[in-house]
Scaffold this motif. Structure first.
Motif, PDB file in Angstrom:
ATOM      1  N   LEU A  61      36.892  19.590   9.689  1.00  0.00           N
ATOM      2  CA  LEU A  61      36.926  18.073   8.988  1.00  0.00           C
ATOM      3  C   LEU A  61      36.515  17.200  10.103  1.00  0.00           C
ATOM      4  CD1 LEU A  61      40.331  18.129   7.137  1.00  0.00           C
ATOM      5  CD2 LEU A  61      38.019  18.168   6.360  1.00  0.00           C
ATOM      6  N   ALA A  62      36.182  17.698  11.416  1.00  0.00           N
ATOM      7  CA  ALA A  62      35.470  16.663  12.286  1.00  0.00           C
ATOM      8  C   ALA A  62      33.995  17.132  12.114  1.00  0.00           C
ATOM      9  CB  ALA A  62      36.060  16.828  13.701  1.00  0.00           C
ATOM     10  N   ALA A  63      33.828  18.400  11.760  1.00  0.00           N
ATOM     11  CA  ALA A  63      32.297  18.753  11.929  1.00  0.00           C
ATOM     12  C   ALA A  63      31.449  18.468  10.645  1.00  0.00           C
ATOM     13  CB  ALA A  63      32.285  19.927  12.398  1.00  0.00           C
ATOM     14  N   CYS A  64      32.316  18.566   9.549  1.00  0.00           N
ATOM     15  CA  CYS A  64      31.470  18.879   8.252  1.00  0.00           C
ATOM     16  C   CYS A  64      30.942  17.401   7.774  1.00  0.00           C
ATOM     17  CB  CYS A  64      32.103  19.333   7.249  1.00  0.00           C
ATOM     18  SG  CYS A  64      31.363  19.253   5.502  1.00  0.00           S
ATOM     19  N   ILE A  65      29.583  16.971   7.438  1.00  0.00           N
ATOM     20  CA  ILE A  65      29.448  15.595   7.004  1.00  0.00           C
ATOM     21  C   ILE A  65      29.097  15.836   5.639  1.00  0.00           C
ATOM     22  CG2 ILE A  65      28.217  15.148   9.205  1.00  0.00           C
ATOM     23  CD1 ILE A  65      25.464  15.687   7.804  1.00  0.00           C
ATOM     24  N   ARG A  66      29.539  16.968   5.016  1.00  0.00           N
ATOM     25  CA  ARG A  66      29.722  16.739   3.504  1.00  0.00           C
ATOM     26  C   ARG A  66      28.331  16.580   3.018  1.00  0.00           C
ATOM     27  NH1 ARG A  66      35.436  13.765   3.094  1.00  0.00           N
ATOM     28  NH2 ARG A  66      36.178  14.726   4.877  1.00  0.00           N
ATOM     29  N   CYS A  67      27.217  17.013   3.570  1.00  0.00           N
ATOM     30  CA  CYS A  67      25.861  17.044   2.975  1.00  0.00           C
ATOM     31  C   CYS A  67      25.686  17.997   1.747  1.00  0.00           C
ATOM     32  CB  CYS A  67      24.997  17.205   4.256  1.00  0.00           C
ATOM     33  SG  CYS A  67      24.881  18.821   4.697  1.00  0.00           S
ATOM     34  N   GLY A  68      26.245  19.058   1.699  1.00  0.00           N
ATOM     35  CA  GLY A  68      26.100  20.083   0.543  1.00  0.00           C
ATOM     36  C   GLY A  68      25.052  20.983   0.874  1.00  0.00           C
ATOM     37  N   GLY A  92      34.105  16.164  -1.155  1.00  0.00           N
ATOM     38  CA  GLY A  92      32.910  16.147  -0.618  1.00  0.00           C
ATOM     39  C   GLY A  92      32.664  17.437   0.597  1.00  0.00           C
ATOM     40  N   PRO A 116      23.631  21.739   8.993  1.00  0.00           N
ATOM     41  CA  PRO A 116      22.967  21.120  10.268  1.00  0.00           C
ATOM     42  C   PRO A 116      23.860  20.708  11.382  1.00  0.00           C
ATOM     43  CG  PRO A 116      23.342  19.693   8.522  1.00  0.00           C
ATOM     44  CD  PRO A 116      23.762  21.084   8.064  1.00  0.00           C
ATOM     45  N   THR A 117      25.208  20.882  10.912  1.00  0.00           N
ATOM     46  CA  THR A 117      26.289  20.188  11.945  1.00  0.00           C
ATOM     47  C   THR A 117      26.857  21.499  12.876  1.00  0.00           C
ATOM     48  OG1 THR A 117      27.988  20.356  10.430  1.00  0.00           O
ATOM     49  CG2 THR A 117      26.473  18.146  10.462  1.00  0.00           C
ATOM     50  N   ALA A 119      29.231  22.919  11.378  1.00  0.00           N
ATOM     51  CA  ALA A 119      30.681  22.909  10.864  1.00  0.00           C
ATOM     52  C   ALA A 119      30.956  24.528  10.348  1.00  0.00           C
ATOM     53  CB  ALA A 119      30.733  22.172   9.597  1.00  0.00           C
TER      54      ALA A 119
ATOM     55  N   ASN B  54      22.180  15.058   0.657  1.00  0.00           N
ATOM     56  CA  ASN B  54      22.548  13.731   0.097  1.00  0.00           C
ATOM     57  C   ASN B  54      22.423  12.778   1.323  1.00  0.00           C
ATOM     58  OD1 ASN B  54      25.008  13.915   1.690  1.00  0.00           O
ATOM     59  ND2 ASN B  54      25.798  14.977  -0.029  1.00  0.00           N
ATOM     60  N   SER B  75      31.860  11.840  13.891  1.00  0.00           N
ATOM     61  CA  SER B  75      32.045  13.336  14.153  1.00  0.00           C
ATOM     62  C   SER B  75      31.898  13.694  15.628  1.00  0.00           C
ATOM     63  CB  SER B  75      30.698  14.260  13.442  1.00  0.00           C
ATOM     64  OG  SER B  75      30.832  15.525  13.508  1.00  0.00           O
ATOM     65  N   HIS B  80      33.639  16.834  17.622  1.00  0.00           N
ATOM     66  CA  HIS B  80      32.827  17.921  17.231  1.00  0.00           C
ATOM     67  C   HIS B  80      31.533  17.403  17.778  1.00  0.00           C
ATOM     68  CE1 HIS B  80      30.854  21.004  15.211  1.00  0.00           C
ATOM     69  NE2 HIS B  80      30.077  20.501  14.834  1.00  0.00           N
ATOM     70  N   GLU B  83      25.405  20.380  16.008  1.00  0.00           N
ATOM     71  CA  GLU B  83      24.396  21.207  16.116  1.00  0.00           C
ATOM     72  C   GLU B  83      22.931  20.374  16.450  1.00  0.00           C
ATOM     73  OE1 GLU B  83      23.639  24.476  16.276  1.00  0.00           O
ATOM     74  OE2 GLU B  83      25.750  24.940  16.276  1.00  0.00           O
ATOM     75  N   THR B  85      20.177  20.439  14.865  1.00  0.00           N
ATOM     76  CA  THR B  85      19.606  19.740  13.500  1.00  0.00           C
ATOM     77  C   THR B  85      19.890  18.411  13.137  1.00  0.00           C
ATOM     78  OG1 THR B  85      19.562  22.347  13.113  1.00  0.00           O
ATOM     79  CG2 THR B  85      18.699  20.815  11.284  1.00  0.00           C
ATOM     80  N   ALA B  86      21.472  18.355  13.312  1.00  0.00           N
ATOM     81  CA  ALA B  86      22.156  17.188  12.916  1.00  0.00           C
ATOM     82  C   ALA B  86      21.712  15.988  13.856  1.00  0.00           C
ATOM     83  CB  ALA B  86      23.555  17.350  13.005  1.00  0.00           C
ATOM     84  N   GLY B 154      40.957  13.133  14.387  1.00  0.00           N
ATOM     85  CA  GLY B 154      40.114  14.102  14.510  1.00  0.00           C
ATOM     86  C   GLY B 154      39.126  14.591  13.392  1.00  0.00           C
ATOM     87  N   THR B 155      38.739  13.402  12.551  1.00  0.00           N
ATOM     88  CA  THR B 155      38.171  13.909  11.101  1.00  0.00           C
ATOM     89  C   THR B 155      36.857  12.677  11.298  1.00  0.00           C
ATOM     90  OG1 THR B 155      39.403  12.148   9.872  1.00  0.00           O
ATOM     91  CG2 THR B 155      40.064  14.557   9.931  1.00  0.00           C
ATOM     92  N   ARG B 169      26.764  11.039  -3.530  1.00  0.00           N
ATOM     93  CA  ARG B 169      27.004  12.664  -3.494  1.00  0.00           C
ATOM     94  C   ARG B 169      27.535  12.796  -4.860  1.00  0.00           C
ATOM     95  NH1 ARG B 169      30.591  13.174   0.760  1.00  0.00           N
ATOM     96  NH2 ARG B 169      32.281  12.147  -0.719  1.00  0.00           N
ATOM     97  N   PHE B 173      26.113  15.845  -6.764  1.00  0.00           N
ATOM     98  CA  PHE B 173      27.108  17.076  -6.857  1.00  0.00           C
ATOM     99  C   PHE B 173      27.888  16.897  -7.887  1.00  0.00           C
ATOM    100  CE2 PHE B 173      24.956  17.242  -2.850  1.00  0.00           C
ATOM    101  CZ  PHE B 173      24.569  18.508  -2.507  1.00  0.00           C
TER     102      PHE B 173
END
Ligand code: SF4
Ligand code: SF4
Ligand code: SF4
Ligand code: SF4
Lengths: 276, 306
Positions: A61-68, A92, A116-117, A119, B54, B75, B80, B83, B85-86, B154-155, B169, B173
């Motif tokens: 949940l710290a890493a995922c930016i919910r980009c899909g 998301g 990309p992140t 996650a 998105n 993030s 975190h 990577e 790329t991001a 931490g989110t 989104r 989605f």
């Protein structure tokens, strides 16, 4: 300090302090509500399985930016992004429901590559190493194999057949002279792909289900030594007792080479009566 | 109140400049918003995968990664390190907005903007009271609060409630109950606080505002001497306080609108019948004399009519 305290406070200064206090208080309330909401919304339902390579939920949940992007690159449309108020996972974020569409364990792991992140951990290069969850034969009363039939479907579809899931032969107590082939999952090989759950032939809910590892697995009991895993003896200097092996020289009648006792029991007396 | 302030907003501009020039930037902005949204919808609707993802993160033509720098920042403070790329994606997006104005995101890309613009339009039509007007600095408090909560929990904290990404989104989605938040923002702006969300509370807007604080592209009240005090620019501007220093400045003051709050939406350019405003760059030093006030041209007593 002393100079200002003796002078009357200027209205501007006073207003500034009031505004600052108000802003801070407002944001503290908003912040606490947000923090509460985040804590509440981060609880992941047990049926939502994260994609391969997903970091532990807290880090995720710290890493995922919910980009899909993981969702888009999944060729089997396994992954979906959670929708607010409909799916239980944090809105998301990507997950899948094994009974709907399981993970097909693609060799090139496109979801992980797409992330990309990080996650989804890019260190994961062999899909067999992924641990999305752990399959558990949760309903041992309705599983057809547990009833003594040979369904075997979950076993047959497993991509890691004979390692992640095996059929363990047991005596069928009910019929008295048949075998039961119990599906048994092994955590050291099960990836949690969910193919077994998807394919379970029972209508509705499956007898075998993939659960998040945090639900499926207990912590190992540190205070019980597993002598068969570790060769270290419990006590350093083990006392060596003489072994009594079956065979010649023992009074074990059943063992080949045993001998008859020199005395005869009186007729009709039971062995239980000896030593009365 | 002068006669002109009594006319409906924009009426003179339409009369003097024609419909196109009086709505040019508004139309272009709606086109831009639709364009960015449809880029993302081409994939799921028509199977043309030029752009995947998105606004939070995307991949264009399978080579160009773009990431929302504010989400990446959350993030990072949440612990975190993304990577490469991001990170590259966030740098590209950040650099572009730093150049053209951070809040260009707000007025030309953000999917919530049509919602709050509609609320503001209806607000004006219904002539509702302006309601609660939080201090201008509130959004920076919000920004700090969001980063604080990200650290504590931490989110990526704002993404749990962010109506922007939920709407965007959602359209791509599947939306779930995110509609509720969007309707909430609309009603908030309509009933509770005029221009309340984007201008006063949204931490995303605050972040992009700071990001574009020194941006190149700016609006300038170059022809401010010609201003006839119709007040239309103040009526349409989502951040009306940014206009005053430029428009009402003395000869020596810069006619550039330098506030990071300006969204570069260009509505003031549209709506001004005497063409006071222009897009230019921040180093434009074309002399722009202030208005001459004398007995034949007295300062109108509009006070706080805006
Ligand atoms: S690609 Fe990575 S960051 Fe994007 S939604 Fe999937 S897991 Fe999250
Ligand atoms: S989840 Fe089921 S099918 Fe997948 S590896 Fe584990 S036992 Fe096999
Ligand atoms: S598929 Fe279902 S019913 Fe069949 S053996 Fe496996 S768990 Fe039992
Ligand atoms: S000053 Fe002009 S360009 Fe800037 S926000 Fe206001 S109306 Fe838009």
């Amino acid at each position: 300090m002393s100079a200002t305290s003796t002078q009357p406070k200027s209205p501007a200064r006073r207003r500034f302090l009031q505004d600052a206090a108000r802003g801070t208080a407002g944001c503290a309330v908003a912040g606490m509500s947000l923090a509460w909401f985040v804590q509440d919304a981060r609880a992941l339902p047990d049926r939502a399985i994260r994609p391969p390579g997903a970091l532990p939920e807290d880090d995720f949940l710290a890493a995922c930016i919910r980009c899909g992007l993981c969702v888009r690159d999944c060729p089997y449309d396994t992954l979906v992004l959670a929708e607010l108020g409909i799916d239980g996972a944090a809105t998301g974020t990507p997950f899948f429901t094994a009974r709907d569409v399981p993970c097909e364990m693609c060799e090139d792991i496109p979801c992980v590559v797409a992330c990309p992140t990080g996650a989804l951990d890019h260190e994961l290069t062999d899909i067999d190493d992924s641990r999305m969850g752990l399959a558990v034969l949760i309903d041992q009363e309705n599983c057809l194999n547990a009833l003594g039939l040979r369904c075997d479907v979950c076993y047959r579809v497993c991509p890691v057949i004979d390692e992640a899931i095996t059929l363990e032969r047991r005596h069928n107590e009910r019929s008295g002279h048949h075998a039961i082939f119990m599906p048994v999952v092994h955590s050291d090989h099960c990836t949690g792909c969910g193919k077994c759950e998807k394919s379970c032939v029972l209508p509705g809910e499956a007898a075998i289900k993939v659960l998040p590892i945090r639900v499926a697995q207990a912590d190992q009991a540190e205070h019980y030594k597993r002598s068969w895993d570790e060769n270290t003896p419990l006590v350093d200097e083990i006392i060596d007792l003489p072994d009594r092996l079956p065979g010649t020289g023992t009074d074990n009648l059943a063992a080949p080479g045993g001998f008859e006792p020199t005395f005869k029991l009186p007729q009709g007396a039971t062995t239980g009566g000896v030593g009365q | 109140m002068s006669d002109k302030t009594a006319l409906p907003v924009g009426a003179e501009a339409i009369r003097d400049k024609g419909y196109w020039l009086a709505y040019r930037f508004l139309i272009l902005r709606r086109l831009s918003q639709s364009f960015f949204l449809s880029l993302f919808l081409l994939g799921p609707w028509f199977g043309i995968w030029w752009v995947k993802g998105n606004l939070s993160g995307s991949l264009t033509f399978n080579v160009l990664p773009l990431t929302d720098p504010f989400i990446s920042l959350q993030s990072i403070v949440a612990g975190h390190w993304p990577e490469m790329t991001a990170l590259i994606g966030a740098l590209i997006v950040g650099a572009v907005y730093a150049l053209i104005g951070g809040r260009v995101y707000c007025s030309w890309v953000c999917p919530i903007n049509p919602v709050t613009d509609a609320a503001s339009w209806l607000h004006r039509k219904l002539d509702l009271p302006k309601g609660w007007q939080p201090k201008r600095g509130t959004k920076y408090f919000m920004l700090a609060m969001v980063l604080g909560v990200s650290v504590l929990t931490g989110t990526v904290a704002w993404e749990f409630v962010n109506p922007i990404s939920m709407l965007h989104r959602g359209l791509i989605f599947g939306v779930g109950f995110a509609w509720a938040l969007v309707i909430g923002v609309f009603l908030f702006d309509l009933v509770l606080a005029r221009r309340g969300w984007c201008g006063h509370l949204c931490p995303v807007g605050a972040f992009y505002g700071l990001l574009g604080g020194k941006s190149l592209l700016r609006v300038s009240a170059l022809e401010r001497a010609a201003c006839d005090d119709c007040m239309d620019c103040f009526a349409v501007c989502p951040e009306m306080q940014v206009i005053t220093p430029a428009l009402r400045g003395k000869d020596a003051d810069s006619p550039l609108i330098l506030s990071p709050d300006c969204t570069n939406c260009g509505r003031c350019i549209d709506v001004c019948s005497v063409n006071v405003f222009h897009f230019t760059h921040r180093f434009d030093e074309t002399p722009a004399p202030g208005r001459v006030r004398d007995r034949t041209n007295p300062a109108p007593k509009v006070g706080k009519a805006a």
